[in-house]
Design an enzyme around this catalytic site. Structure first.
Site, short mmCIF file in Angstrom:
data_model
loop_
_atom_site.label_atom_id
_atom_site.label_comp_id
_atom_site.label_asym_id
_atom_site.label_seq_id
_atom_site.Cartn_x
_atom_site.Cartn_y
_atom_site.Cartn_z
N ASP A 1 0.86 -1.20 0.00
CA ASP A 1 0.00 0.00 0.00
C ASP A 1 0.88 1.24 0.00
O ASP A 1 2.10 1.15 0.18
CB ASP A 1 -0.87 0.00 1.26
CG ASP A 1 -0.02 -0.08 2.52
OD1 ASP A 1 0.22 -1.20 2.99
OD2 ASP A 1 0.44 0.97 3.02
N ASP B 1 0.57 3.68 2.25
CA ASP B 1 0.37 4.30 3.55
C ASP B 1 -0.61 5.47 3.40
O ASP B 1 -1.60 5.33 2.68
CB ASP B 1 1.72 4.70 4.18
CG ASP B 1 1.60 4.85 5.69
OD1 ASP B 1 1.00 3.97 6.33
OD2 ASP B 1 2.09 5.85 6.24
N1 ADE Z 1 2.41 -2.97 6.84
C1 ADE Z 1 1.87 -2.95 5.61
N2 ADE Z 1 1.49 -1.70 5.27
C2 ADE Z 1 1.79 -0.91 6.34
C3 ADE Z 1 1.64 0.48 6.62
N3 ADE Z 1 1.10 1.31 5.73
N4 ADE Z 1 2.08 0.93 7.82
C4 ADE Z 1 2.63 0.10 8.72
N5 ADE Z 1 2.80 -1.21 8.51
C5 ADE Z 1 2.40 -1.72 7.33
#
Ligand code: ADE
Length: 287
Positions: A224, A226
């Site tokens: 992703d 974030d």
């Molecule tokens: N693991 C997978 N995506 C994450 C994110 N955006 N923030 C923290 N840990 C993660």
């Protein structure tokens, strides 16, 4: 304590993250569940053999049924259990968020730096509560020789896989506490700090591997973006899960492609040379 002597010659340990609960193309030889002074590992450890008979040990960081949250992973038990099997190099996998436009969900990265946002929250040393004061060297938190070896070999494996997964190098990973994801403001702050990736699991694992003199590297699989992108949705668990399956399939292919050669490289010793004996000068003399 291990169930029998056959486990002794396991040089390579694999830690599977979210979505990676077992490896493919391996024959399960035995499952061991060593009790360490720090309790039991996250999951019983699967000792598997590759085609040549070479053994590797696999542990699922969040348990085999994903029942252990990142904040309470028994990292000391995991590392101690792998060490008790003779493991000298750990290949860890982890799903991560991307803090950079060019690291697209589905891409892989092998980080070389870490910023710790879990300090003081998680037990992060084997020496805690003992009379020994030890300061492990951690300027290079990953085994650089192992990292450089992986950059070449994982790169080749991804090319052979042929689905266009890009491998990013020399990235900095933020390890945050969780369990909630970051706010938009935090996500932007981490970018301004130089963070490229974010997860909740690389620490204290990497620190404990260093204290145990085990070479450690992380293969980060981006799920992703974030929450820093101004006009995009913030990260949700649903979004993470959608990317997970494809990433896990790629990770299994990569593991199957490189483990045999990694064992040989570890046997020859060069990729282990920076960590072996590294704690010798880390223990403070007593007066
Ligand atoms: N693991 C997978 N995506 C994450 C994110 N955006 N923030 C923290 N840990 C993660």
């Amino acid at each position: 304590h291990t169930s029998n002597m056959t486990s002794k010659d396991v040089l390579i340990g694999v830690i599977g993250g979210t979505g990676l609960y077992h490896l493919d193309n391996l024959t399960l030889i035995e499952t061991v569940n060593p009790e360490t002074p720090w309790g039991y590992p996250s999951s019983p450890i699967a000792i598997c053999s590759l085609k040549s008979g070479t053994k590797v040990a696999f542990v699922a960081r969040h348990g085999r049924h994903h029942n252990i949250s990142p904040s309470v992973v028994p990292s000391r038990a995991n590392i101690a259990a792998l060490k008790s099997l003779g493991v000298r190099a750990i290949l860890a996998f982890s799903s991560v968020g991307s803090l950079r436009e060019e690291i697209v969900p589905g891409h892989f990265a092998i980080p070389t730096q870490i910023i710790d946002r879990t300090k003081g929250i998680r037990p992060a040393s084997f020496f805690e509560g003992t009379a020994v004061v030890a300061h492990a060297t951690f300027g290079e938190p990953f085994s650089l020789k192992l990292v450089r070896w992986l950059e070449v070999e994982v790169g080749k494996a991804l090319k052979a896989h042929g689905n266009g997964v890009v491998l990013h190098k020399d990235k900095c990973i933020i390890c945050m506490e969780g369990p909630q994801f970051s706010t938009r403001a935090e996500s932007m702050m981490y970018r301004s700090w130089g963070g490229d990736l974010i997860n909740m699991s690389v620490l204290p694992e990497a620190k404990l591997a260093r204290e145990a003199e085990i070479s450690y590297a992380l293969i980060a699989t981006a799920t992703d973006y974030d929450s820093w992108r101004p006009h995009s949705e913030v990260v949700t668990a649903t979004q993470v899960v959608q990317t997970l399956r494809a990433n896990a399939d790629t990770a299994k292919f990569v593991a199957a492609s490189i483990l045999e050669d990694l064992h040989v490289a570890a046997l020859q010793g060069d990729i282990l040379s920076e960590e072996t004996g590294s704690m010798k000068y880390s223990i403070m003399p007593r007066h």
